[in-house]
Design a protein around this motif. Structure first.
Motif, PDB file in Angstrom:
ATOM      1  N   GLY A  78       0.574  -1.180  -0.033  1.00  0.00           N
ATOM      2  CA  GLY A  78      -0.094  -0.207  -0.073  1.00  0.00           C
ATOM      3  C   GLY A  78       0.822   1.432   0.091  1.00  0.00           C
ATOM      4  N   SER A  79       2.006   1.264  -0.195  1.00  0.00           N
ATOM      5  CA  SER A  79       2.849   2.398  -0.286  1.00  0.00           C
ATOM      6  C   SER A  79       4.499   1.956  -1.041  1.00  0.00           C
ATOM      7  N   ILE A  80       4.864   3.062  -1.538  1.00  0.00           N
ATOM      8  CA  ILE A  80       6.324   2.752  -2.018  1.00  0.00           C
ATOM      9  C   ILE A  80       7.217   1.804  -1.159  1.00  0.00           C
ATOM     10  N   ASP A  81       7.169   2.348   0.095  1.00  0.00           N
ATOM     11  CA  ASP A  81       7.848   1.255   1.214  1.00  0.00           C
ATOM     12  C   ASP A  81       7.632   0.051   1.176  1.00  0.00           C
ATOM     13  N   ASP A  82       6.294  -0.344   0.988  1.00  0.00           N
ATOM     14  CA  ASP A  82       5.854  -1.694   0.721  1.00  0.00           C
ATOM     15  C   ASP A  82       6.569  -2.411  -0.237  1.00  0.00           C
ATOM     16  N   LYS A  84       9.219  -1.625  -2.063  1.00  0.00           N
ATOM     17  CA  LYS A  84      10.606  -1.780  -1.701  1.00  0.00           C
ATOM     18  C   LYS A  84      10.818  -3.159  -0.798  1.00  0.00           C
ATOM     19  N   LYS A  85       9.987  -3.286   0.205  1.00  0.00           N
ATOM     20  CA  LYS A  85      10.038  -4.256   1.136  1.00  0.00           C
ATOM     21  C   LYS A  85       9.434  -5.826   0.458  1.00  0.00           C
ATOM     22  N   ARG A  86       8.617  -5.395  -0.437  1.00  0.00           N
ATOM     23  CA  ARG A  86       8.338  -6.514  -1.423  1.00  0.00           C
ATOM     24  C   ARG A  86       9.499  -7.280  -2.026  1.00  0.00           C
ATOM     25  N   ARG A  87      10.257  -6.520  -2.648  1.00  0.00           N
ATOM     26  CA  ARG A  87      11.679  -6.650  -3.294  1.00  0.00           C
ATOM     27  C   ARG A  87      12.512  -7.447  -2.273  1.00  0.00           C
ATOM     28  N   ALA A  88      12.694  -6.803  -1.213  1.00  0.00           N
ATOM     29  CA  ALA A  88      13.681  -7.130  -0.316  1.00  0.00           C
ATOM     30  C   ALA A  88      13.347  -8.469   0.409  1.00  0.00           C
ATOM     31  N   MET A  89      11.938  -8.977   0.419  1.00  0.00           N
ATOM     32  CA  MET A  89      11.831 -10.076   1.191  1.00  0.00           C
ATOM     33  C   MET A  89      12.059 -11.398   0.024  1.00  0.00           C
ATOM     34  N   ASN A  90      11.914 -10.984  -1.449  1.00  0.00           N
ATOM     35  CA  ASN A  90      12.037 -12.016  -2.292  1.00  0.00           C
ATOM     36  C   ASN A  90      13.472 -11.976  -2.341  1.00  0.00           C
ATOM     37  N   ILE A  91      14.342 -11.017  -2.404  1.00  0.00           N
ATOM     38  CA  ILE A  91      15.512 -11.255  -2.476  1.00  0.00           C
ATOM     39  C   ILE A  91      16.286 -12.065  -1.257  1.00  0.00           C
ATOM     40  N   LEU A  92      15.828 -11.770  -0.071  1.00  0.00           N
ATOM     41  CA  LEU A  92      16.021 -12.549   1.155  1.00  0.00           C
ATOM     42  C   LEU A  92      15.949 -14.023   0.927  1.00  0.00           C
ATOM     43  N   GLY A 355       6.659   3.653  -7.893  1.00  0.00           N
ATOM     44  CA  GLY A 355       5.348   2.943  -7.769  1.00  0.00           C
ATOM     45  C   GLY A 355       4.241   3.925  -7.629  1.00  0.00           C
ATOM     46  N   LYS A 356       3.075   3.659  -7.761  1.00  0.00           N
ATOM     47  CA  LYS A 356       1.952   4.417  -7.796  1.00  0.00           C
ATOM     48  C   LYS A 356       0.598   3.539  -7.562  1.00  0.00           C
ATOM     49  N   GLU A 357      -0.259   4.411  -6.765  1.00  0.00           N
ATOM     50  CA  GLU A 357      -1.573   3.858  -6.265  1.00  0.00           C
ATOM     51  C   GLU A 357      -2.581   3.629  -7.654  1.00  0.00           C
ATOM     52  N   ASP A 358      -3.047   2.264  -7.775  1.00  0.00           N
ATOM     53  CA  ASP A 358      -3.518   2.085  -8.807  1.00  0.00           C
ATOM     54  C   ASP A 358      -4.605   1.049  -8.953  1.00  0.00           C
ATOM     55  N   PRO A 359      -6.018   1.726  -8.885  1.00  0.00           N
ATOM     56  CA  PRO A 359      -6.378   3.104  -9.162  1.00  0.00           C
ATOM     57  C   PRO A 359      -6.634   3.631  -8.048  1.00  0.00           C
ATOM     58  N   TYR A 365      -0.629  -0.198  -4.287  1.00  0.00           N
ATOM     59  CA  TYR A 365       0.439   0.420  -5.039  1.00  0.00           C
ATOM     60  C   TYR A 365       1.175  -0.428  -6.012  1.00  0.00           C
ATOM     61  N   PHE A 366       1.190  -0.345  -7.323  1.00  0.00           N
ATOM     62  CA  PHE A 366       1.874  -0.918  -8.308  1.00  0.00           C
ATOM     63  C   PHE A 366       3.351  -0.318  -8.913  1.00  0.00           C
ATOM     64  N   PRO A 367       4.188  -1.237  -9.168  1.00  0.00           N
ATOM     65  CA  PRO A 367       5.580  -0.708  -9.617  1.00  0.00           C
ATOM     66  C   PRO A 367       5.455  -0.285 -10.902  1.00  0.00           C
ATOM     67  N   ASP A 368       6.372   0.479 -11.302  1.00  0.00           N
ATOM     68  CA  ASP A 368       6.432   1.076 -12.793  1.00  0.00           C
ATOM     69  C   ASP A 368       6.560  -0.029 -13.716  1.00  0.00           C
ATOM     70  N   PHE A 369       5.715   0.154 -14.921  1.00  0.00           N
ATOM     71  CA  PHE A 369       5.643  -0.666 -15.939  1.00  0.00           C
ATOM     72  C   PHE A 369       6.885  -1.022 -16.654  1.00  0.00           C
ATOM     73  N   MET A 370       7.499   0.212 -17.308  1.00  0.00           N
ATOM     74  CA  MET A 370       8.674  -0.024 -18.131  1.00  0.00           C
ATOM     75  C   MET A 370       9.857  -0.388 -17.414  1.00  0.00           C
TER      76      MET A 370
END
Lengths: 489, 489, 489, 489
Positions: A78-82, A84-92, A355-359, A365-370
């Motif tokens: 629900g945020s950009i921080d989320d 970032k953590k979504r990435r961090a937990m997968n890397i971990l 990332g942006k809230e969508d809709p 929040y979703f990460p940038d597409f490109m």
């Protein structure tokens, strides 16, 4: 609510007794069978780490539904921080287990469905979001492990669902009843579908059009529901693991290479409260686009970054074991591997930070597409190169090494210890284990898995071009202006 | 003389009873054990094809020693036409068996030793060539299968043989007696050493210098001689093959992926008449250079061309089975695979057609040096790319497919048949077999083998640069002349 | 007959006075104008070398028509040895002049037409071969310099000739008369068309079909014939050369970068005895295929090999001037450049050595089709990489260097000498000249020329795929056999 | 304060009358000479856009010194938002002018010096930051255009400054006086040094060690100060521009390809208040690291992104002009160009968004180190590929096109219009202009400039490896843990 312990997770899965097959035989207990125990271990590790105080901040979150502290494996970003953590937990996780775990797909699905069901309700006045939130709250409260099977059987790849000889080549509704729907079809390639509590299912990974309403479908169903069958992959690595008396003779002993299964839905009943999409074809493309945005960031843009850490670490270790870590060509190869890793990491970081809230209003929040596609493509092109470089550093023994069992065989152990030794200071056993670990990555199915996970390259390339068409007009204008060409031509 | 039949070959190997181990256990009969039977099959195939009237012209030759018709697998190339046929027979075998066979290395060795022993005798007045010819005549008359183990254990890769903690890291003479020598050490990575009649051994694949005379060594010794032990590789593919009740569930059912072994020489006695080099350090570089010229042309420049035919054929078949063979990106991928194959083929053809007698008077022809390296490098860079392209065309099932055994399981066969189907006209079983065949190439040890066979890339690059140093001076002159720079600077 | 001297060649061209334009102005004397003098120099060099005793064996031949000794620049290859020499002369010229010369295209044309006119006469009973041989004998007797303009204007690249708005987008017959034909159209991109004695023209570099007979056309016409106009390319390099007071301030002072011209045929009359094809559409594909076989071997497979010698020599010189020639990354870059050069060379050598008489009885030899394409593609992908590596070694001054004129300017020469110096032992002037020479290759039109000469890459890729279709079926069979699949599917 | 108008900027430069040379001659007025007017145009454009209301938010900022509204071209980034805008302004400029402008380097310098002088004062108790801020305030108040010459002459690249035969190979202090210092040396490769108001100079782009204090140097000095001389690059493109009567016959008519100069400091006096570093060797590495972080993000990570927009736009336009924009291989090439552009953009975005204040308390923000290098490397490898793809789409005329002047020549214009036409709907003039524009990028010095700007690739690779050493240990631990190896070995 309570976070589950690994033991509670394992007990809960043992109780399900899903109908699972491998190599032509039924598996009685997936928590014990050597080909499924390892994927149970991967999921259990998510529960273990979540309880570890060291990872509390990363692996727990506050539910936007209940306000309770929950496992981040059940949390919608629900945020950009989320993000970032979504990435961090997968890397971990990738660093800790060196393979896929079975909780990843479900987490992607709740991310996408939280947004898409919201959008549907906004536009169509449906109640999908409410139903979805009920399920999500239940999932969070019980700290459930959910999977998200994605890929349909697809039959003839150039034909649309209804053009197929067998209309079940894509999962579909075969009957609508007052209390729910009956679905039929199969999902392929997904790791550990049978090692979770629920399947969270979405529409096919291709757009669905008019007349194909029966395929515009999303729902949850418990693992092991009536009509569900799971047929496991069976590669050489599974055979090796079945045979092993001591798993430490294997490349990634505890976690192995996750076993995928064909997940068969043979006239499975789903009550309406568990249905989140049923015929809304206009939302399948949105679903697809969002699933792709999430997947590119978390799978190819994060897990694979963790995998590359392992491959780089193994290659550097082998270079040292072989005595060549200072050779200029080895330094250059390690550098190139790091370059590949860091390029993916930078692109996926950009995806998260942009990332942006969508809709708007959904709170999701979703990460940038490109940027996410760039992370994905860099991994797809680069990861196999990194594996080849690692193989080159390790040398031919990465393929031709004998079994570690020889070390316990009085007739051969002296020879193996003597002749598989690298630098004098490193025990042969350690060198053999690292070779076996690398074999897992560069000379086995894991190599193929790294290349394929997330669908074919060509899809990304088509997506880039389509996504860039409007932008191409802008670029043409800029060039024409500088070239001194009037706008019209 | 008589060409052996496949059955005669198999019987003769069965009689040897070498000391072979795999996965910690002794193999009693290498002609029956599932992990060695397949390499027996590859060698037997060389005997079968040689007797086939269709291949008479290609696979038989006239001995330059006896004038008799012999198997070309025992023939030293004595003309450019022989070099061309040397390539053709390796391409043919690769296409027919899809893996390495155990007769290849021995053929390389007789090629090199026929020349090097001639050169030694010319320069040093030794009798190595006479000894060698005696052995060769015996080999030809009995249509023997010989192997040529090449790679030493090497220990710390940055240290020379005498700097190693264990001087046996490179195979060496430990005692010279009046009747012969005692040798100790090991050779790694060689396919099917135990499935032949003789080992033909040369000096290490690195130059040997003053003080290292004990390593300047070439000899023949019978397989299974006293002191010989063979420890087989044990990758997941070997485990899978051990377990298989029906080999048709495997990727390359009859021939598999050749099993390499560590070949241990533990104080093995070799009588002087079987010794072809012993201390002549000044000839080890010549040996090395010639072995490299032969190997580049026949292994990476020929076998791999045949392998690429199989990979391309499999990829095109999968494209058709999946319904995508006319998609422009698939056509482009197939084109790229052909480009890689044809570039290697052209370079290796040039190597053969530019062949020269070396040394003059020896009657032995060698391929061109630089063209052969180009063939080798193009294969090393290109073959893994071809495999990745094939994997991309085949799709994720190349990793995640279930066992073919499911087709006989009444509980799962209907599902597998239904959901692993591609285009409607192709039986699922065929599609599964082609997927399994490709799995063998792109997601298993064969992938690694293709990359490594023939030693690390870096050696070739160093060789190119060193070989080109004189030429660089010439190129500098050309550039300076055109740039208007006077010669001196 | 007599071989022409360079002076005789120049005098003969001066006498022609063709209608040539550059930068909007008429060139009065192409043997004197700074933008055309350099291409005159390249052709003159062919005459000079042919008279040089050192190159007699390479650069002269025996006419198959007259039995006289002639210049090899007028000789149709009639053996594999001729094909090898055909390559060697192009490599030699490339090394000596560092650019294209104007005699190359004509030599390709007589090679192709000698075969195609023979085939036409055999099949159609025409007299084209007789006419062609008359011209060829005349060309040989007078040691003429001929060019071979190839590329039509083409208009809309997706449309066929008759679909174009302007039917002259491809050169065509606009009138047939009793004494000859009138042709109209243009040929683009050809170097030095105006610096020769004759144009030898063939059909377009695309297949011609039914209804397009007017485009199936081959003939010779004297340079400067009525209706001929030449409009030269005008890139920055031409401007620089026009301005230069001393050509030694230029990158390749004497020969520069060959000037191409649009060659306009505005209702040009050609008598029947000079027409070698007129409407025989069924032979245009054969013409095209043979032209491609020749061009791939001699242009991308040979000239470019000579160019790469210059680039490698210049890069190595700059590395030494900068003091970095022993840095491991520089050694690796030089190695890579050599690898690219030698791969093309090996492929093109194979093309020559696999040459065949075609059609049988014609006495004309053509190089191997597939090997030649591999040479061409390796050059197209590799040469730009070699140029980039050279630029990297040379450093930024390859772009930002001041004019050599500063060395004569008392206000700036001390600064330039002081601050553009590399290692102390090399005069700054030498370093500047080598930088300027490399600038010519890596930061100017020569870079683009290297990439384009011989048509777009995509043509080659399409050709590979089409040429390989039958072979694909064979490869599929091999794979299916090993995979255990029955033939039919 | 007031933002300068373009006219005020030009007038102020005209007044300076620096000592500038090109092609061996003095330039009297850099605002009028054809080879320097274009770089004046680029700087003027920065002033024009800053006054444009459309770009107010992007191109102005609030001074952290005065609180006044200033041009962002004089602003030190003090937040992540500033870093994002720093990228955006460079992309915008690149799109608008298609070349380098002369204000970029100065902006990089104030960014770095604001931080490094702060750190020096904190640690050493010096007053450099105060002096620097005085200058910065003056620069902001007068909206000055400043450049930042970076690259020393370097002599023998393998020797350190004091090992050089000529100690001036690196810029240095030759005398310290009570009122200031005297400096001598040269800076190379910098665009438009003479078209600004001030030079902002830092230490060399290599670390400086003990004993080399005279090279640890930073200062500002007015353009045209006594002892300053500027010697311009002189490539073919400069010659072409000098000759042009109408600049619209040139590839990028108004802005061209920025002219670099050797900037000579011949015993130039700098008063102490303008000296920001003098002997503090321990801060040269910090300076270097920060300059690299900024430069990677803004130059290769941003300007080059804008350049790629132009190349992609031009390629797509040419594809349409040639009628091939829908061909699958063209679509694939455009896609690949976009992929390259977007990967750099994502990496550089990550660098900005991960920005941090450094040192804490300084108020100066720097982009992330590793992400920036990834942006730089992707550009260096990818941009030349993008240019080659564009050349391939455009076709051979990108090199061989005649001058646009032919369109005004009554003798040739009809031919050029007729035969250089592509699709019927596009005027030939437009097609020629776009070809000329692309020639500028793919067949001229701009190609080289794109590759080199920002220093050699190898530096980045070394930096990656060194920066990753600690991390490698961590990666090794992860791999060993999973492989089952105990920590010590």
């Amino acid at each position: 609510m309570a976070l589950k312990t690994p033991e509670q997770y394992i007990d809960s899965i043992r109780a399900i007794k899903p109908r699972v097959f491998i190599a032509g035989k039924r598996i009685e207990d997936v928590t014990e069978h050597p080909n499924t125990r390892n994927i149970i271990n991967t999921n259990a590790k998510t529960y273990e780490l979540t309880l570890d105080p060291k990872y509390q901040e990363l692996l727990t979150a506050t539910s936007h539904l209940s306000g309770e502290k929950i496992s981040r494996w059940c949390h919608v970003p629900g945020s950009i921080d989320d993000l970032k953590k979504r990435r961090a937990m997968n890397i971990l996780m990738a660093q800790k287990i060196g393979t896929c775990h079975g909780r990843c797909g479900g987490l992607e699905m709740i991310h996408v469905l939280a947004s898409v069901t919201y959008a549907m309700d906004q536009k169509l006045g449906t109640e999908y979001n409410k139903r979805f939130n009920n399920f999500l709250r239940y999932m969070q409260e019980n700290d459930l492990c959910c999977n998200g099977p994605q890929t349909d059987a697809k039959g003839d790849r150039m034909k649309r669902p209804l053009e197929q000889e067998d209309p079940d080549a894509y999962l579909r509704v075969v009957e609508k009843r007052s209390d729910g729907i009956i679905v039929r079809g199969a999902k392929l390639h997904q790791e550990g579908n049978f090692s979770s509590h629920y399947h969270i299912v979405g529409p096919p990974m291709t757009g669905i059009g008019k007349g194909e309403e029966d395929y515009a479908l999303s729902f949850v169903v418990p693992v092991g529901a009536e009509g569900m069958t799971y047929i496991c992959q069976d590669s050489p690595m599974e055979a090796e693991r079945r045979e092993a008396e001591d798993i430490h003779t294997l490349g990634n002993p505890i976690y192995g290479s996750s076993v995928s299964s064909m997940t068969i839905f043979d006239n499975v009943f789903v009550p309406w409260e568990n249905v989140f999409m049923c015929g809304e074809i206009e939302f399948t493309r949105e679903y697809l686009a969002k699933a792709s945005r999430v997947h590119n960031m978390v799978c190819r843009g994060s897990c694979k970054v963790g995998f590359m850490d392992l491959i780089i670490g193994a290659a550097q270790t082998m270079a040292e074991y072989n005595g060549i870590s200072r050779a200029s060509h080895v330094v250059d190869k390690i550098t190139e591997m790091i370059r590949i890793r860091e390029t993916t990491n930078a692109c996926a970081t950009a995806a998260a930070l942009m990332g942006k809230e969508d809709p708007p209003g959904s709170g999701v929040y979703f990460p940038d597409f490109m940027s996410g596609i760039m992370a994905a493509l860099n991994t797809q092109y680069g990861l196999p190169q990194a594996a080849l470089l690692a193989a080159d550093i390790a040398g031919g023994a990465v393929v031709t090494m004998p079994s570690e069992l020889e070390l316990k065989n009085p007739e051969t152990s002296q020879y193996v210890k003597k002749y598989l030794k690298g630098v004098a200071s490193v025990p042969t056993e350690d060198r053999m284990r690292m070779l076996k670990f690398l074999q897992h990555w560069v000379a086995g199915p894991q190599a193929g898995r790294m290349w394929h996970g997330g669908g074919p390259l060509q899809i990304h390339r088509i997506t880039i071009y389509r996504g860039a068409l409007a932008d191409l007009e802008e670029k043409k204008k800029l060039a024409k202006k500088l070239a001194g060409i009037k706008e019209q031509s």
